[in-house]
Design a protein around this motif. Structure first.
Motif, PDB file in Angstrom:
ATOM      1  N   SER A   1       1.461  -1.337  -0.615  1.00 24.66           N
ATOM      2  CA  SER A   1      -0.326   0.102   0.260  1.00 24.66           C
ATOM      3  C   SER A   1       1.128   1.441   0.062  1.00 24.66           C
ATOM      4  CB  SER A   1      -0.917  -0.041   1.147  1.00 24.66           C
ATOM      5  OG  SER A   1      -0.518   0.118   2.706  1.00 24.66           O
TER       6      SER A   1
ATOM      7  N   GLN B   1       0.459   3.809   1.820  1.00 28.69           N
ATOM      8  CA  GLN B   1       0.322   4.178   3.455  1.00 28.69           C
ATOM      9  C   GLN B   1       1.683   4.283   3.757  1.00 28.69           C
ATOM     10  OE1 GLN B   1      -1.542   7.031   4.258  1.00 28.69           O
ATOM     11  NE2 GLN B   1      -0.762   6.771   6.637  1.00 28.69           N
TER      12      GLN B   1
ATOM     13  N   GLU C   1       4.493   5.723   5.008  1.00 35.37           N
ATOM     14  CA  GLU C   1       4.879   6.078   6.752  1.00 35.37           C
ATOM     15  C   GLU C   1       5.525   5.124   7.717  1.00 35.37           C
ATOM     16  OE1 GLU C   1       1.384   3.295   8.390  1.00 35.37           O
ATOM     17  OE2 GLU C   1      -0.107   5.097   8.273  1.00 35.37           O
TER      18      GLU C   1
ATOM     19  N   THR D   1      -0.879  11.443   0.521  1.00 35.59           N
ATOM     20  CA  THR D   1      -0.261  10.723   1.551  1.00 35.59           C
ATOM     21  C   THR D   1       0.863  10.504   1.722  1.00 35.59           C
ATOM     22  OG1 THR D   1      -2.085   9.453   0.922  1.00 35.59           O
ATOM     23  CG2 THR D   1      -0.660   8.620   1.849  1.00 35.59           C
TER      24      THR D   1
ATOM     25  N   ASN E   1       2.622  12.364   6.187  1.00 36.83           N
ATOM     26  CA  ASN E   1       3.438  11.942   6.095  1.00 36.83           C
ATOM     27  C   ASN E   1       5.564  12.051   6.336  1.00 36.83           C
ATOM     28  OD1 ASN E   1       2.329   9.110   7.882  1.00 36.83           O
ATOM     29  ND2 ASN E   1       1.046   9.540   5.436  1.00 36.83           N
TER      30      ASN E   1
END
Length: 331
Positions: free
Chosen positions: A57, A59, A63, A85, A89
């Motif tokens: 993903s 995300q 991260e 996204t 982060n």
């Protein structure tokens, strides 16, 4: 931050492979992670390019604390969401051109970069090779005098004519304008700024995307730009800058400049300059972006965020004249 920027890539497709190869020629960067919506696709790319980390993903990659910068290589329609996204982060983002599909999206991306205090840059890689820097220098030094006309085109015949593919699918913001037309338009912006008047025509194909288009731009200086883009035929793929004293011709594949001819119109003397790539060309923008990040800079002098906003606003004006809106813009 490390001496080398640790890069991640979102969207492991053809352009991502070109960027991965480019990274291998840099002195200040290394490819460290890749993300796709399908974990197996990420793993396959990671195996192909010896990438330490693969994610299923966007995300998860965003991260990952060891990643410093992310290259967004998705279809145009996904640039906005993927970049947001990453920036939310606190990741620096190099987003493949176009920065977004419209000015509303691009503005929100720039605002997010400022809010998060992270570096954001449009991946207009053709601005970064040494020979393009030389072209800017020659124009600045008025070697050819004042610019009066710029001609540039980028047209090619795709091997993949799938109507559901990225080039012809309106839901993916397909068409010649965002895929290849942005090259000559960005080139004219780099040299002449924003036009005060535009005329444009386009041929919309069966899927209702622009399969070819012509653009006539007028500038406050009196200069004109005559530009063309196509995904239905191969064109000369050259650019010529005509000035009051001479001209500069960037030879075929002008978006990856390696050869120019400078002509003095009074003496008819010609000078040819060749600067072959050291790498595949993508290394120059990757190295420049990594240098900016290592220097804690939040914008690029070569491809500033404000100019990217102005360019995508111009592309919106062009599409408005055609009456072209992508399906996701109609809601």
């Amino acid at each position: 931050m490390n001496e080398k920027i640790k890069w991640g890539i979102i969207g492991p497709g053809r352009i991502a492979r070109a960027f991965a190869k480019g990274l291998s020629y840099t002195s200040n960067a290394e490819l460290y992670g890749v993300a796709s919506r399908t974990l197996q696709r990420s793993k396959d790319f990671a195996n192909e390019w010896s990438v330490p980390m693969a994610f299923g993903s966007y995300q998860e990659l965003a991260e990952e604390k060891s990643i410093d910068a992310i290259y967004v290589a998705t279809p145009h329609s996904e640039h906005h969401d993927a970049a947001l996204t990453c920036m939310r982060n606190r990741k620096a983002v190099l987003c493949e051109k176009p920065l977004a599909v419209n000015a509303t999206q691009a503005f929100s991306m720039v605002q997010e970069a400022k809010k998060q205090e992270v570096l954001l840059m449009e991946g207009m890689w053709s601005r970064f090779p040494p020979l393009m820097e030389k072209v800017r220098q020659l124009v600045h030094e008025k070697v050819i005098g004042e610019i009066r006309l710029l001609q540039a085109d980028f047209g090619f015949m795709p091997k993949d004519l799938d109507p559901a593919g990225r080039l012809f699918n309106p839901s993916l913001a397909g068409g010649s304008l965002l895929d290849v037309g942005i090259y000559p338009i960005s080139f004219s912006s780099m040299l002449l700024g924003m036009p005060i008047d535009i005329e444009t025509i386009a041929t919309l194909g069966k899927t209702e995307v622009d399969e070819q288009a012509s653009y006539l731009l007028k500038y406050e200086s009196g200069a004109h730009a005559m530009l063309h883009s196509s995904i239905c035929c191969e064109t000369s793929q050259e650019a010529t800058i005509f000035g009051t004293l001479g001209s500069i011709r960037i030879h075929k594949q002008c978006w990856r400049p390696q050869k120019i001819t400078i002509t003095n119109h009074s003496t008819e003397k010609q000078e040819i300059i060749e600067m072959p790539f050291n790498g595949n060309g993508f290394n120059y923008e990757a190295e420049s972006f990594s240098d900016l990040l290592l220097s804690d800079k939040k914008d690029s002098d070569i491809m500033p965020m404000q100019e990217s906003l102005e360019i995508i606003t111009l592309l919106d004006r062009i599409r408005e004249k055609w009456g072209l809106r992508y399906p996701f813009e109609k809601n």
